[in-house]
Design an enzyme around this catalytic site. Structure first.
Site, PDB file in Angstrom:
ATOM      1  N   TRP A  33       0.915  -1.531  -0.484  1.00  0.00           N
ATOM      2  CA  TRP A  33       0.096  -0.063  -0.036  1.00  0.00           C
ATOM      3  C   TRP A  33       0.270   1.544   0.031  1.00  0.00           C
ATOM      4  O   TRP A  33       0.601   2.284  -0.193  1.00  0.00           O
ATOM      5  CB  TRP A  33      -0.883   0.031   0.872  1.00  0.00           C
ATOM      6  N   ARG A  34       2.418   1.213  -0.665  1.00  0.00           N
ATOM      7  CA  ARG A  34       2.924   1.872  -0.475  1.00  0.00           C
ATOM      8  C   ARG A  34       3.824   2.849  -1.314  1.00  0.00           C
ATOM      9  O   ARG A  34       4.409   3.503  -2.074  1.00  0.00           O
ATOM     10  CB  ARG A  34       4.299   1.791   0.522  1.00  0.00           C
ATOM     11  N   GLU A  47      -5.876   0.806   5.625  1.00  0.00           N
ATOM     12  CA  GLU A  47      -5.918   1.507   7.238  1.00  0.00           C
ATOM     13  C   GLU A  47      -6.984   0.568   7.648  1.00  0.00           C
ATOM     14  O   GLU A  47      -6.629   0.213   9.231  1.00  0.00           O
ATOM     15  CB  GLU A  47      -5.480   2.946   7.537  1.00  0.00           C
ATOM     16  N   THR A  53      -4.248  -5.309  13.260  1.00  0.00           N
ATOM     17  CA  THR A  53      -4.044  -6.631  12.849  1.00  0.00           C
ATOM     18  C   THR A  53      -2.335  -6.233  12.662  1.00  0.00           C
ATOM     19  O   THR A  53      -2.759  -5.255  11.820  1.00  0.00           O
ATOM     20  CB  THR A  53      -4.856  -6.721  12.417  1.00  0.00           C
ATOM     21  N   GLY A  91     -10.708 -11.137  11.222  1.00  0.00           N
ATOM     22  CA  GLY A  91     -11.116 -10.287  12.597  1.00  0.00           C
ATOM     23  C   GLY A  91     -11.859  -9.175  12.662  1.00  0.00           C
ATOM     24  O   GLY A  91     -11.947  -8.760  11.705  1.00  0.00           O
ATOM     25  N   TYR A  92     -12.166  -8.844  13.476  1.00  0.00           N
ATOM     26  CA  TYR A  92     -13.111  -7.475  13.914  1.00  0.00           C
ATOM     27  C   TYR A  92     -14.126  -7.649  12.310  1.00  0.00           C
ATOM     28  O   TYR A  92     -13.726  -6.884  11.467  1.00  0.00           O
ATOM     29  CB  TYR A  92     -12.803  -6.760  13.940  1.00  0.00           C
ATOM     30  N   TYR A 130      -8.120   8.351  14.208  1.00  0.00           N
ATOM     31  CA  TYR A 130      -6.683   7.356  13.448  1.00  0.00           C
ATOM     32  C   TYR A 130      -7.447   7.498  11.893  1.00  0.00           C
ATOM     33  O   TYR A 130      -5.763   7.648  11.406  1.00  0.00           O
ATOM     34  CB  TYR A 130      -6.542   5.862  14.413  1.00  0.00           C
ATOM     35  N   ASP A 148      -2.010   5.809  17.143  1.00  0.00           N
ATOM     36  CA  ASP A 148      -2.137   5.073  17.125  1.00  0.00           C
ATOM     37  C   ASP A 148      -1.204   4.160  18.122  1.00  0.00           C
ATOM     38  O   ASP A 148      -0.765   5.051  18.701  1.00  0.00           O
ATOM     39  CB  ASP A 148      -1.755   4.021  15.774  1.00  0.00           C
ATOM     40  N   GLU A 192       4.733   7.841   9.310  1.00  0.00           N
ATOM     41  CA  GLU A 192       4.688   6.825   8.725  1.00  0.00           C
ATOM     42  C   GLU A 192       5.748   6.134   9.272  1.00  0.00           C
ATOM     43  O   GLU A 192       6.297   5.548   9.412  1.00  0.00           O
ATOM     44  CB  GLU A 192       4.868   6.345   7.855  1.00  0.00           C
ATOM     45  N   CYS A 209      17.392  -0.379  21.596  1.00  0.00           N
ATOM     46  CA  CYS A 209      17.194   1.146  20.806  1.00  0.00           C
ATOM     47  C   CYS A 209      18.996   1.177  20.948  1.00  0.00           C
ATOM     48  O   CYS A 209      19.054   2.443  20.180  1.00  0.00           O
ATOM     49  CB  CYS A 209      17.447   0.969  23.039  1.00  0.00           C
ATOM     50  N   CYS A 212      18.370   2.604  17.003  1.00  0.00           N
ATOM     51  CA  CYS A 212      16.764   3.738  17.528  1.00  0.00           C
ATOM     52  C   CYS A 212      18.080   5.315  17.280  1.00  0.00           C
ATOM     53  O   CYS A 212      18.229   5.147  17.377  1.00  0.00           O
ATOM     54  CB  CYS A 212      16.484   4.177  18.715  1.00  0.00           C
TER      55      CYS A 212
END
Length: 377
Positions: A33-34, A47, A53, A91-92, A130, A148, A192, A209, A212
């Site tokens: 999707w990018r 989204e 998920t 799900g959902y 969101y 999120d 993103e 870390c 990061c």
DNA sequence: AAAACGGGGAC
DNA sequence: GTCCCAGTTTT
């Protein structure tokens, strides 16, 4: 007022441009999707699928879905059973129903496209704070900070934010922080980048870390306990339910399946082997007979057990006992279900079922041959 | 503010 | 087993 010191905040703002965005440009995963330029429809579908998920779970679903429903018009025109079949296992399921509803709104009111206006996006079914911010920023470049689970975790650690993450006061502080840190010229990339950092580096457990780009600015790391943030309440124990389900064979050895109500409750719109929760005073056979009388007006003879399936939902666990049965009296009515069908085991694939009911299907397919009424009665 | 709403991957 | 995920809606 701000929980973060002004100089730390200023350093973070600078670090978003100087460190976070370059890190993202270098480490962004190549996700379906990018693709540039972003297709707002693809952003939207991804989204919604990504809510609660993980990326790896979503990828194959996204690809099948986009192939079958390439535009809002295709989605709006599709039968709901087809949409649910493409959502089966994700799900959902209310997400799929709302997606379908929203697609129809797009066709009716917006020429089959997503509106380039956050206020209008927010009105669509299934778009909360969101998703509205995510689509507005990623697809249309609006300056909206999407909050999120990843971003809340990253920001809570960077600032060692005290307070329960589920409290609205804490949420407001995080939203304000995310708003403040949003790079005005790159709102989508900022959102993103935070999410990517949360998914790849600043993970819930064992954060990396050392990899990061913001480690030097992280208050939680400075305190030596990055995993202590964000603070969350303890989980309650899940209740356990014992549920009976009937695998009803007719004289042609077809099996009765029922559709759950599409507009309410668990697993809405999915198909199932009919049944329900056993009461404390009941035998399993009594439970199944009662449920089928209440749901479909059938009088059953309940036969031997096929399988017990164990399954965990988000707010309880179940033990699903599937028994063979046959009808002594009555024809299927829709007293407490939306629809029914008589099918052979090779036709199960045409209907969306829950994960637990797939356990029953698998048990049936593991039999030496498809079940016949005369094998059990 | 809390509960309802799925399923799977990581540990 | 536990945790929690690119959350939203209803109560």
């Amino acid at each position: 007022m701000s929980p973060t010191q002004p100089d730390h905040l200023a350093a973070l703002r600078l670090a978003v441009r100087r460190r976070l965005l370059p890190w993202f440009a270098r480490h962004a995963r190549d996700l379906p999707w990018r693709q540039e330029p972003r297709d707002p429809y693809a952003v939207w579908i991804s989204e919604i699928m990504l809510q609660q998920t993980r990326v790896d779970t979503v990828i194959p679903y996204f690809q099948r879905f986009m192939k079958r429903f390439p535009t809002p018009a295709h989605l709006a025109a599709a039968p709901m059973r087809d949409v649910l079949k493409h959502w089966e296992g994700l799900g959902y399921y209310a997400r799929a129903h709302r997606l379908h509803q929203a697609a129809q709104v797009l066709v009716r009111d917006y020429q089959g496209r997503l509106p380039d206006d956050p206020a209008l996006l927010a009105k669509l079914p299934g778009l909360g704070p969101y998703a509205t911010a995510a689509i507005a920023s990623l697809a249309f470049g609006h300056p909206r900070a999407a909050l999120d689970g990843n971003i809340m975790r990253v920001l809570a650690r960077l600032t060692a934010l005290p307070g329960d993450i589920t409290r609205s006061a804490t949420r407001r502080k995080l939203q304000h922080l995310a708003d403040t840190l949003l790079a005005p010229k790159h709102p989508g990339a900022t959102n993103e980048a935070w999410m990517e950092l949360g998914a790849l580096v600043c993970t819930p457990r064992n954060p990396r870390c050392s990899a990061c780009p913001l480690a030097r600015l992280c208050k939680a790391r400075a305190a030596g306990r990055p995993e202590a943030f964000p603070q969350k309440p303890k989980k309650k124990k899940l209740p356990h339910k014992v549920v009976g389900a009937a695998v009803i064979l007719n004289r042609s050895n077809q099996i009765l399946i029922a559709q759950r109500h599409p507009d309410k409750g668990m697993l809405n719109g999915l198909w199932e082997f009919p049944g329900g929760k056993r009461r404390d005073t009941e035998t399993m056979a009594g439970c199944i007979a009662r449920e089928l009388r209440e749901e479909m007006g059938l009088t059953l003879e309940v036969g031997p057990r096929l399988v017990i399936v164990h399954h965990a939902y988000s707010h309880f666990t179940i033990e699903l006992h599937a028994h063979f049965a046959r009808i002594l009296k009555g024809r299927p009515l829709h007293l407490d279900c939306a629809d029914h069908a008589w099918v052979t085991p090779d036709q199960f694939d045409a209907y969306p079922f829950s994960k637990a009911d797939h356990g029953i299907i698998n048990a049936m397919r593991a039999l030496p041959r498809p079940p016949r009424q005369r094998d059990y009665f």
